[in-house]
Design a protein around this motif. Structure first.
Motif, PDB file in Angstrom:
ATOM      1  N   MET A   1     -29.493  13.531  18.915  1.00 30.96           N
ATOM      2  CA  MET A   1     -28.919  14.865  18.897  1.00 30.96           C
ATOM      3  C   MET A   1     -27.881  15.007  20.014  1.00 30.96           C
ATOM      4  O   MET A   1     -28.136  14.597  21.138  1.00 30.96           O
ATOM      5  CB  MET A   1     -30.016  15.907  19.080  1.00 30.96           C
ATOM      6  N   LYS A   2     -26.765  15.608  19.630  1.00 24.89           N
ATOM      7  CA  LYS A   2     -25.653  15.717  20.572  1.00 24.89           C
ATOM      8  C   LYS A   2     -25.811  16.953  21.487  1.00 24.89           C
ATOM      9  O   LYS A   2     -26.059  18.053  20.992  1.00 24.89           O
ATOM     10  CB  LYS A   2     -24.387  15.888  19.729  1.00 24.89           C
ATOM     11  N   VAL A   3     -25.666  16.721  22.795  1.00 26.80           N
ATOM     12  CA  VAL A   3     -25.784  17.830  23.747  1.00 26.80           C
ATOM     13  C   VAL A   3     -24.571  17.810  24.686  1.00 26.80           C
ATOM     14  O   VAL A   3     -24.277  16.785  25.308  1.00 26.80           O
ATOM     15  CB  VAL A   3     -27.070  17.680  24.616  1.00 26.80           C
ATOM     16  N   ILE A   4     -23.880  18.933  24.767  1.00 29.85           N
ATOM     17  CA  ILE A   4     -22.762  19.050  25.711  1.00 29.85           C
ATOM     18  C   ILE A   4     -23.327  19.398  27.086  1.00 29.85           C
ATOM     19  O   ILE A   4     -24.162  20.311  27.201  1.00 29.85           O
ATOM     20  CB  ILE A   4     -21.798  20.182  25.281  1.00 29.85           C
ATOM     21  N   VAL A   5     -22.893  18.659  28.107  1.00 27.45           N
ATOM     22  CA  VAL A   5     -23.380  18.918  29.460  1.00 27.45           C
ATOM     23  C   VAL A   5     -22.180  19.232  30.358  1.00 27.45           C
ATOM     24  O   VAL A   5     -21.455  18.337  30.775  1.00 27.45           O
ATOM     25  CB  VAL A   5     -24.166  17.702  30.011  1.00 27.45           C
ATOM     26  N   THR A   6     -21.972  20.515  30.637  1.00 21.70           N
ATOM     27  CA  THR A   6     -20.875  20.871  31.554  1.00 21.70           C
ATOM     28  C   THR A   6     -21.366  20.582  32.976  1.00 21.70           C
ATOM     29  O   THR A   6     -22.538  20.805  33.282  1.00 21.70           O
ATOM     30  CB  THR A   6     -20.478  22.354  31.444  1.00 21.70           C
ATOM     31  N   GLY A   7     -20.493  20.052  33.818  1.00 22.13           N
ATOM     32  CA  GLY A   7     -20.918  19.711  35.181  1.00 22.13           C
ATOM     33  C   GLY A   7     -21.829  18.491  35.205  1.00 22.13           C
ATOM     34  O   GLY A   7     -22.590  18.296  36.154  1.00 22.13           O
ATOM     35  N   GLY A   8     -21.710  17.652  34.187  1.00 22.75           N
ATOM     36  CA  GLY A   8     -22.603  16.489  34.048  1.00 22.75           C
ATOM     37  C   GLY A   8     -22.351  15.374  35.054  1.00 22.75           C
ATOM     38  O   GLY A   8     -23.159  14.452  35.168  1.00 22.75           O
ATOM     39  N   ALA A   9     -21.225  15.456  35.801  1.00 26.43           N
ATOM     40  CA  ALA A   9     -20.976  14.433  36.825  1.00 26.43           C
ATOM     41  C   ALA A   9     -21.541  14.870  38.177  1.00 26.43           C
ATOM     42  O   ALA A   9     -21.503  14.113  39.146  1.00 26.43           O
ATOM     43  CB  ALA A   9     -19.474  14.191  36.966  1.00 26.43           C
ATOM     44  N   GLY A  10     -22.056  16.090  38.254  1.00 28.48           N
ATOM     45  CA  GLY A  10     -22.536  16.637  39.520  1.00 28.48           C
ATOM     46  C   GLY A  10     -23.929  16.138  39.873  1.00 28.48           C
ATOM     47  O   GLY A  10     -24.492  15.242  39.223  1.00 28.48           O
ATOM     48  N   TYR A  11     -24.474  16.740  40.914  1.00 29.94           N
ATOM     49  CA  TYR A  11     -25.780  16.296  41.454  1.00 29.94           C
ATOM     50  C   TYR A  11     -26.896  16.440  40.400  1.00 29.94           C
ATOM     51  O   TYR A  11     -27.490  15.449  39.965  1.00 29.94           O
ATOM     52  CB  TYR A  11     -26.071  17.119  42.709  1.00 29.94           C
ATOM     53  N   ILE A  12     -27.133  17.671  39.949  1.00 28.84           N
ATOM     54  CA  ILE A  12     -28.251  17.865  39.017  1.00 28.84           C
ATOM     55  C   ILE A  12     -27.867  17.338  37.631  1.00 28.84           C
ATOM     56  O   ILE A  12     -28.681  16.727  36.920  1.00 28.84           O
ATOM     57  CB  ILE A  12     -28.651  19.364  38.948  1.00 28.84           C
ATOM     58  N   GLY A  13     -26.583  17.543  37.261  1.00 31.73           N
ATOM     59  CA  GLY A  13     -26.123  17.112  35.935  1.00 31.73           C
ATOM     60  C   GLY A  13     -26.295  15.616  35.728  1.00 31.73           C
ATOM     61  O   GLY A  13     -26.799  15.180  34.685  1.00 31.73           O
ATOM     62  N   SER A  14     -25.904  14.802  36.711  1.00 26.91           N
ATOM     63  CA  SER A  14     -25.963  13.344  36.526  1.00 26.91           C
ATOM     64  C   SER A  14     -27.417  12.886  36.337  1.00 26.91           C
ATOM     65  O   SER A  14     -27.700  12.019  35.503  1.00 26.91           O
ATOM     66  CB  SER A  14     -25.308  12.623  37.710  1.00 26.91           C
ATOM     67  N   SER A  39     -17.881   8.166  40.892  1.00 27.86           N
ATOM     68  CA  SER A  39     -18.973   7.215  41.146  1.00 27.86           C
ATOM     69  C   SER A  39     -20.248   7.631  40.405  1.00 27.86           C
ATOM     70  O   SER A  39     -21.040   6.779  39.996  1.00 27.86           O
ATOM     71  CB  SER A  39     -19.247   7.089  42.642  1.00 27.86           C
ATOM     72  N   ASN A  40     -20.459   8.935  40.205  1.00 34.53           N
ATOM     73  CA  ASN A  40     -21.651   9.357  39.456  1.00 34.53           C
ATOM     74  C   ASN A  40     -21.536   8.962  37.983  1.00 34.53           C
ATOM     75  O   ASN A  40     -22.535   8.600  37.348  1.00 34.53           O
ATOM     76  CB  ASN A  40     -21.862  10.876  39.579  1.00 34.53           C
ATOM     77  N   ILE A  41     -20.333   9.025  37.428  1.00 36.47           N
ATOM     78  CA  ILE A  41     -20.122   8.614  36.029  1.00 36.47           C
ATOM     79  C   ILE A  41     -20.402   7.105  35.925  1.00 36.47           C
ATOM     80  O   ILE A  41     -21.088   6.642  35.001  1.00 36.47           O
ATOM     81  CB  ILE A  41     -18.662   8.930  35.583  1.00 36.47           C
ATOM     82  N   ASN A  42     -19.913   6.343  36.915  1.00 39.64           N
ATOM     83  CA  ASN A  42     -20.166   4.892  36.919  1.00 39.64           C
ATOM     84  C   ASN A  42     -21.654   4.604  37.087  1.00 39.64           C
ATOM     85  O   ASN A  42     -22.202   3.704  36.442  1.00 39.64           O
ATOM     86  CB  ASN A  42     -19.397   4.210  38.065  1.00 39.64           C
ATOM     87  N   GLY A  43     -22.303   5.380  37.959  1.00 42.01           N
ATOM     88  CA  GLY A  43     -23.731   5.183  38.208  1.00 42.01           C
ATOM     89  C   GLY A  43     -24.556   5.445  36.947  1.00 42.01           C
ATOM     90  O   GLY A  43     -25.498   4.700  36.634  1.00 42.01           O
ATOM     91  N   ILE A  44     -24.186   6.481  36.207  1.00 35.83           N
ATOM     92  CA  ILE A  44     -24.910   6.810  34.971  1.00 35.83           C
ATOM     93  C   ILE A  44     -24.832   5.606  34.020  1.00 35.83           C
ATOM     94  O   ILE A  44     -25.814   5.209  33.395  1.00 35.83           O
ATOM     95  CB  ILE A  44     -24.301   8.067  34.297  1.00 35.83           C
ATOM     96  N   LYS A  45     -23.642   5.003  33.950  1.00 38.12           N
ATOM     97  CA  LYS A  45     -23.458   3.852  33.045  1.00 38.12           C
ATOM     98  C   LYS A  45     -24.338   2.674  33.484  1.00 38.12           C
ATOM     99  O   LYS A  45     -24.991   2.028  32.665  1.00 38.12           O
ATOM    100  CB  LYS A  45     -21.976   3.449  33.034  1.00 38.12           C
TER     101      LYS A  45
END
Ligand code: NAD
Ligand code: UD1
Length: 335
Positions: A1-14, A39-45
């Motif tokens: 299921m697709k979920v949009i996450v605004t602020g997803g690169a931030g502290y709680i979002g990531s 770096s948070n986007i890279n870390g998530i990956k």
């Protein structure tokens, strides 16, 4: 299921993205990195082994938001983290906070109505309660006067949500601390840290000489303020529970997200020292304007209805906070 996450690169979002991926959701990030780092986007990956779709866009730009909703079909829900969060900065520049925190929600609601998306998890805060009359504070507590423009934006956003026609859950976070155990994601705020645990970490690292404790003459266990510190991973998990609730119930709701236990500033310092075997130099300073003396959550409602509760320790959160402190500058430099 697709979920949009605004602020997803931030502290709680990531951290929430990691939990969404583990629960088989497909998150899509909208974040303009105004208070975070790639770096948070890279870390998530690295943590999930997945490349998460990311729109580097401003949620306050209606045209860009329409385009995203036009492109992304079949959105099951939205988690709205994108907002500014510095209490102190909000007292100096309230307009910045009203514009971004309330403006982004209004545009999001407009998009949700236009593109028929109906489930929203909203990032609220215990700050909506002001200085509560009764502790632990439960969700039915009357909102006292907001202590800062930041607090005002959270109170107003909850009002806007109640007046809207969408299905929402508002999560009132207490004090999230710590980071992912890998040390690959964390709080990348562009400003100097203002929250207690990141400041303790800077003292431990020698970036600051000492921690100034904001007053020790409060009517609390040891005279210092009391807060409900919660491990960031537990807090992140609560969003998955909130999404399932929204998907299964056509009902709006508000939940406290805390451990139910209060810790004083001195007790928090002691927990960091014991977890990491590092001594923290501190001195006692003046009270901080707008500080609430004591607040911690009544978490009965969230346990009963969302079947969620905090399971991880403050000790682990203090350890991961320290690991993140040691890693974060290298991750930012190499991203
Ligand atoms: P954060 O600053 O780390 O994350 C917010 C993210 O949103 C950042 O990545 C930022 O770049 C992005 N953003 C902000 N405005 C944007 C916009 N207009 N368009 C696109 N992206 C935008 O903050 P956080 O600690 O992760 O907090 C997330 C949410 O939780 C916020 O709404 C905050 O008010 C709320 N909250 C945080 C705490 C806390 O102690 N961290 C406590 C209670 C509530
Ligand atoms: C506040 C808000 C929270 C908001 C968050 C965002 C309340 C109750 N909570 O958290 O909703 O989302 O800001 O930043 O309003 N302290 C020191 N010395 C320091 C730093 C902090 O003594 O150098 C003390 C503070 O006075 C406070 C405690 O540590 O008593 C926690 O402070 P902080 O981490 O800034 O969080 P809150 O102010 O509780």
């Amino acid at each position: 299921m697709k979920v949009i996450v605004t602020g997803g690169a931030g502290y709680i979002g990531s951290h929430t993205i990691i939990e969404l991926v583990s629960s088989k959701f497909t998150p899509i990030i909208i974040d303009n990195l105004c208070n975070s780092n790639i770096s948070n986007i890279n870390g998530i990956k690295k943590i999930t082994g997945k490349k998460i779709k990311w729109y580097n866009k401003d949620c306050c730009n209606k045209k860009d938001m329409y385009e995203i909703f036009e492109t992304e079909k079949n959105i099951s829900g939205i988690i709205h983290f994108a907002a500014y969060k510095s209490v102190e900065e909000s007292t100096k520049n309230p307009k910045k906070y009203y514009d971004n925190n309330i403006g982004s929600l209004e545009i999001l609601l407009d998009c949700m109505n236009k593109y028929k998306v109906n489930n929203l998890v909203f990032s609220s805060s215990c700050t909506v309660y002001g200085s509560p009359d009764k502790l632990p504070v439960d969700e039915s507590a009357f909102f006292k006067k907001a202590e800062s423009p930041y607090a005002e934006t959270k109170q107003l956003c909850e009002k806007v949500l109640q007046e809207s026609s969408i299905n929402f859950v508002s999560l009132r976070y207490f004090n999230p601390i710590g980071a992912h155990g890998s040390g690959l994601i964390g709080d990348c705020s562009s400003d100097k840290p203002a929250n207690l645990v990141p400041i303790i970490c800077e003292v431990a690292n020698g970036i600051r000489e000492n921690l100034i404790i904001n007053g020790n003459n409060y009517n609390t266990i040891d005279g210092t303020c009391v807060r409900d510190y919660i491990n960031i991973i537990d807090l992140a998990e609560s969003h998955v529970s909130a999404l399932f609730y929204l998907l299964e119930n056509n009902q709006n709701n508000f939940f406290n997200i805390g451990t139910g236990k209060g810790l004083s500033v001195l007790q928090a310092v002691d927990a960091f020292e014991k977890a990491n075997k590092i001594k923290i130099n501190f001195s006692i300073g003046n009270r901080r304007i707008g500080d609430v003396e004591e607040i911690y959550s009544d978490n009965k409602k969230v346990k009963k209805i969302l079947n969620w509760e905090a399971k991880r320790s403050i000790k682990d959160a203090m350890k991961s906070a320290w690991k993140w402190q040691l890693n974060k500058n290298n991750l930012k430099n190499y991203s």
